[in-house]
Design a protein around this motif. Sequence first.
Motif, PDB file in Angstrom:
ATOM      1  N   THR A 130     -11.880  19.476 -45.932  1.00 24.75           N
ATOM      2  CA  THR A 130     -11.680  18.428 -47.026  1.00 24.75           C
ATOM      3  C   THR A 130     -12.697  17.263 -47.070  1.00 24.75           C
ATOM      4  O   THR A 130     -12.548  16.336 -46.902  1.00 24.75           O
ATOM      5  CB  THR A 130     -10.360  17.380 -46.591  1.00 24.75           C
ATOM      6  OG1 THR A 130     -10.591  17.038 -45.361  1.00 24.75           O
ATOM      7  CG2 THR A 130      -9.303  18.321 -46.579  1.00 24.75           C
ATOM      8  N   LEU A 141     -15.038  15.038 -49.370  1.00 27.81           N
ATOM      9  CA  LEU A 141     -15.021  14.563 -50.749  1.00 27.81           C
ATOM     10  C   LEU A 141     -16.308  14.228 -51.353  1.00 27.81           C
ATOM     11  O   LEU A 141     -16.422  14.280 -52.599  1.00 27.81           O
ATOM     12  CB  LEU A 141     -14.297  13.028 -50.396  1.00 27.81           C
ATOM     13  CG  LEU A 141     -13.134  12.994 -49.736  1.00 27.81           C
ATOM     14  CD1 LEU A 141     -12.640  11.594 -49.296  1.00 27.81           C
ATOM     15  CD2 LEU A 141     -12.110  13.730 -50.863  1.00 27.81           C
ATOM     16  N   GLY A 150     -16.834  15.899 -54.991  1.00 22.71           N
ATOM     17  CA  GLY A 150     -15.647  16.763 -55.115  1.00 22.71           C
ATOM     18  C   GLY A 150     -14.723  16.402 -56.199  1.00 22.71           C
ATOM     19  O   GLY A 150     -14.591  14.983 -56.494  1.00 22.71           O
ATOM     20  N   TYR A 185     -12.040  18.014 -53.720  1.00 24.65           N
ATOM     21  CA  TYR A 185     -12.825  18.211 -52.605  1.00 24.65           C
ATOM     22  C   TYR A 185     -14.189  18.994 -53.089  1.00 24.65           C
ATOM     23  O   TYR A 185     -13.913  19.850 -54.122  1.00 24.65           O
ATOM     24  CB  TYR A 185     -12.111  19.053 -51.447  1.00 24.65           C
ATOM     25  CG  TYR A 185     -10.827  18.224 -51.019  1.00 24.65           C
ATOM     26  CD1 TYR A 185     -10.846  17.000 -50.403  1.00 24.65           C
ATOM     27  CD2 TYR A 185      -9.516  18.754 -51.227  1.00 24.65           C
ATOM     28  CE1 TYR A 185     -10.138  16.483 -50.054  1.00 24.65           C
ATOM     29  CE2 TYR A 185      -8.653  17.995 -50.814  1.00 24.65           C
ATOM     30  CZ  TYR A 185      -8.476  16.948 -50.028  1.00 24.65           C
ATOM     31  OH  TYR A 185      -7.473  16.455 -49.634  1.00 24.65           O
TER      32      TYR A 185
END
Length: 101
Positions: free
Chosen positions: A34, A36, A47, A50
């Motif tokens: 995850t 970013l 992202g 993500y």
Amino acid sequence: MVEILGKQYKAEKGGLLKVDKIEAEEGKDLDFDTVLLFRGDDSIKVGAPYVEGAKVTAVLEKHAKGDKVIVYKYKRRKDYQRKQGHRQNYSFIRIKEVSLA
């Protein structure tokens, strides 16, 4: 920037992060996908939400407890007072690698 248990942290190789308690044994490797925001040598990838193919690898170093926090409520002349304590559990993780596939 990586999201761990709903909170955002700046992950750098070799860095130590204090996060909310992760249910795993000490010394175990953890992978977080995850991510970013990924900053490479010459580019930045953001992202939505993500970054595709980005991954953060870390090792769980130890579990610990934070300082005690006292919550005290009081209303004068009303015979009302409440005292409550809280002590948060944390995990310390060491970032081994931040990579983009």
